[in-house]
Design an enzyme around this catalytic site. Structure first.
Site, mmCIF file in Angstrom:
data_model
loop_
_atom_site.group_PDB
_atom_site.id
_atom_site.type_symbol
_atom_site.label_atom_id
_atom_site.label_comp_id
_atom_site.label_asym_id
_atom_site.label_seq_id
_atom_site.Cartn_x
_atom_site.Cartn_y
_atom_site.Cartn_z
ATOM 1 N N ARG A 117 0.884 -1.177 0.000
ATOM 2 C CA ARG A 117 0.000 0.000 0.000
ATOM 3 C C ARG A 117 0.917 1.221 0.000
ATOM 4 N NH1 ARG A 117 -5.288 1.321 3.567
ATOM 5 N NH2 ARG A 117 -6.072 -0.043 1.926
ATOM 6 N N HIS A 144 -7.388 0.816 -6.430
ATOM 7 C CA HIS A 144 -7.595 -0.056 -5.248
ATOM 8 C C HIS A 144 -8.255 -1.353 -5.742
ATOM 9 C CE1 HIS A 144 -7.822 -1.279 -1.223
ATOM 10 N NE2 HIS A 144 -8.700 -0.444 -0.724
ATOM 11 N N GLN A 147 -10.088 -3.994 -3.431
ATOM 12 C CA GLN A 147 -11.380 -3.567 -2.916
ATOM 13 C C GLN A 147 -12.484 -3.803 -3.950
ATOM 14 O OE1 GLN A 147 -12.154 -2.100 0.317
ATOM 15 N NE2 GLN A 147 -14.116 -2.813 -0.455
ATOM 16 N N ASP A 234 -17.238 6.946 -1.527
ATOM 17 C CA ASP A 234 -16.004 6.809 -0.753
ATOM 18 C C ASP A 234 -15.779 8.143 -0.045
ATOM 19 O OD1 ASP A 234 -13.523 5.944 0.186
ATOM 20 O OD2 ASP A 234 -12.527 5.983 -1.766
ATOM 21 N N CYS A 274 -16.286 1.320 0.556
ATOM 22 C CA CYS A 274 -15.097 0.518 0.881
ATOM 23 C C CYS A 274 -14.708 0.635 2.352
ATOM 24 C CB CYS A 274 -13.941 0.889 -0.030
ATOM 25 S SG CYS A 274 -13.346 2.578 0.164
ATOM 26 N N ARG A 302 -13.343 -8.814 1.629
ATOM 27 C CA ARG A 302 -11.949 -8.526 1.274
ATOM 28 C C ARG A 302 -11.105 -9.774 1.517
ATOM 29 N NH1 ARG A 302 -9.767 -3.404 1.403
ATOM 30 N NH2 ARG A 302 -7.883 -4.510 0.745
#
Ligand code: CP
Ligand code: NVA
Length: 319
Positions: A117, A144, A147, A234, A274, A302
């Protein structure tokens, strides 16, 4: 005498997962089916440990904060019989400017897979170019993919295939939005995008088509939700953009998913986020905790989706 070299899959067949477009629709169909299989084992308290013998190790490098990504990869890896090494910028030589290429060459000699990340996508690409093991994107400024993989698995569990469906994206033109657009091209669905002025999708990002047949843009976020099968949003300010917080609060005030927006979507539309969520900013409490919200399953998924992804990257097709 021939020797099997473990911990380094043949480079010619080695796959990274740096962006959503790194797998094909056919590969996604396989991975989703494996995610369902692996999840069923977990729910039945049955061991499933393909990474136990030989034992496999995942290195996880975090240059930004995380709750879900860390726990899902770490718990998932242990459940599969493997183990993890957790690194952050602050407690590794990355924080003291060791080049990413050197870090990649060293770490990838000792582990079987690396999850990163970080900030710029170019950083993870540079790591992958020097890695002898698969590299997974655990979030960058641009994408991402893990996700959206989990989100599509969640959609699949509730409603079946996402092909031909409509996803409404309300909010920032950020890493999640970019990844939804990539996914729409690969899995053949449509994204209705509504972002405030100045926070739109950056069409120059690799693989993010803003003029193709899989995306439509709307000035009015409520209109973007019309007829949608899935409404998603988000945070207004993603990690790394905190200096823009005040300006974003003002610009995004009308891009809050609320009951009126959900009412414009299909009656059986799902709501996803998310997480982490900021109630009262990008989504109302009523929607986040409401009957159409599947955010807790989405978060749990996830782990199941990434277990399937890691199995595929390391072991290939098993069925
Ligand atoms: N959704 C997500 O990636 O959460 P974390 O930042 O907690 O990992
Ligand atoms: N877009 C958000 C997602 C957090 C999981 C961010 O990048 O901070």
């Amino acid at each position: 005498m021939g020797m099997t070299v473990l911990h380094s899959p043949p480079f010619s067949t080695m796959k990274h997962y740096l962006q959503f477009s790194d797998l094909t629709a056919d590969e996604y169909a396989y991975v989703l089916q494996r995610a369902a299989f692996i999840k069923a084992k977990f729910k039945a308290f049955e061991k499933y440990q393909p990474f136990a013998d030989p034992d496999r190790t995942l290195a996880m490098i975090f240059e930004k904060a995380s709750t879900r990504t860390r726990v899902s990869f770490e718990a998932g890896m242990y459940q599969m019989g493997g183990s993890v090494v957790h690194l952050t910028t602050g407690d590794s030589q990355l924080g003291r400017a060791e080049p990413i290429e050197d870090t990649a060459r060293v770490i990838s000699r000792m582990v079987d897979m690396v999850m990163i990340r970080t900030f710029e996508q170019s950083k993870i690409e540079r790591f992958a170019a020097y890695s002898r093991v698969p590299v997974i994107n655990g979030l960058t400024n641009e994408y991402h993919p893990c996700q959206v993989l989990a989100d599509i698995f969640t959609y699949y569990e509730y409603r079946g295939s996402i092909q031909g469906k409509t996803v409404a994206w309300v909010g920032d033109g950020n890493n999640m939005a970019n990844t939804w657009l990539q996914a729409a091209q690969i899995l053949d669905f449509t994204v209705h995008v509504s972002t405030p002025g100045g926070y739109g999708i950056d069409g120059s990002i690799d693989g993010v088509e803003v003029d193709g047949g899989h995306v439509k843009f709307f000035k009015d976020p409520t209109e973007a939700c019309a007829g949608a099968d899935l409404v998603t949003t988000d945070v207004w300010t993603s990690m790394g953009y905190e200096a823009e917080n005040e300006a974003r609060r003002a610009a995004f005030a009308n891009w809050r998913v609320d009951a009126a927006m959900m009412a414009r979507a299909k009656p059986d539309a799902l709501f996803m986020h998310c997480l982490p969520a900021h109630r009262g900013e990008e989504v109302t409490e009523e929607v986040l905790e409401g009957p159409q919200s599947v955010v807790w399953d989405e978060a749990e998924n996830r782990m199941h989706a990434q277990k399937a992804l890691m199995e595929y990257l390391l072991l290939g097709r098993l069925t």
